[in-house]
Scaffold this active site. Sequence first.
Site, mmCIF file in Angstrom:
data_model
loop_
_atom_site.group_PDB
_atom_site.id
_atom_site.type_symbol
_atom_site.label_atom_id
_atom_site.label_comp_id
_atom_site.label_asym_id
_atom_site.label_seq_id
_atom_site.Cartn_x
_atom_site.Cartn_y
_atom_site.Cartn_z
ATOM 1 N N HIS A 129 0.835 -1.209 0.000
ATOM 2 C CA HIS A 129 0.000 0.000 0.000
ATOM 3 C C HIS A 129 0.870 1.260 0.000
ATOM 4 C CE1 HIS A 129 -3.790 2.153 1.379
ATOM 5 N NE2 HIS A 129 -2.856 3.054 1.627
ATOM 6 N N GLU A 130 1.850 1.283 0.882
ATOM 7 C CA GLU A 130 2.709 2.471 0.986
ATOM 8 C C GLU A 130 3.632 2.615 -0.219
ATOM 9 O OE1 GLU A 130 1.651 4.358 3.098
ATOM 10 O OE2 GLU A 130 0.591 2.978 4.428
ATOM 11 N N HIS A 133 1.857 4.410 -2.916
ATOM 12 C CA HIS A 133 1.953 5.859 -2.677
ATOM 13 C C HIS A 133 3.314 6.395 -3.131
ATOM 14 C CE1 HIS A 133 -1.827 6.217 -0.735
ATOM 15 N NE2 HIS A 133 -1.487 5.700 0.439
#
Length: 227
Positions: A129-130, A133
């Site tokens: 998820h990170e 980003h």
Amino acid sequence: MPENPSSSPTEPPEQSAAFEKWRSGLAQFTGLGLSESEKAERERLKAQGKLAKDWDKCEGWKRDLMNYSPMITFLLNHLKLAGCPFPSSAMQCHPCPENRAGGFSPDHGILLCQDRFFNKKHMEDTLAHELVHAFDHCRFKVDWGNLRHHACSEIRAANLSGDCRFTREVKRGFYAFNKQHQACVKRRAILSVLANPACTSPEMAERAVNEVWESCFTDTRPFDEIY
């Protein structure tokens, strides 16, 4: 007439020291018989030991994921291809509040919440998820103060990372079968945007997500499809 032996003979120094060591060790183990200052020190050492244990586990899982997880190695490779190599030192393990598992900062890299992971798979989803980003920030020059930009990256991260797979949703208490994945992505994106300092209401967060939903949900870069 010989003297009667004492009813409380003095122990040899080495025996007394051994007993005191045993007593102290037992007290530290059980917490019984400790003074308030000793209890405070015991709790401090326990917390310190847990921090070190959590950090070691987090670092070990991170190392394994960077080397052997198809998802993580794929994202790291595409960050490198995009001109933003992401070294291990840019992914830091630290203790966190209860309501988060990780985070991304353009200035500081990725935070991995060492005391919040259920298992290595949970950490893999969080790291993925990170990294989405990080990829968005590198490739698309995201302005994190712009709610539409932020919403788009949150949609993509929740959609592509595994964060919204059915088993994760069941653990959160969400059991919908009809469009469960889309509902999860939208819900979690709204919650993340709501935490943005530039967002002043749930309605503003929801509006930002809805405005970019179609284009960002269908954008699976750098994947060919949802993993």
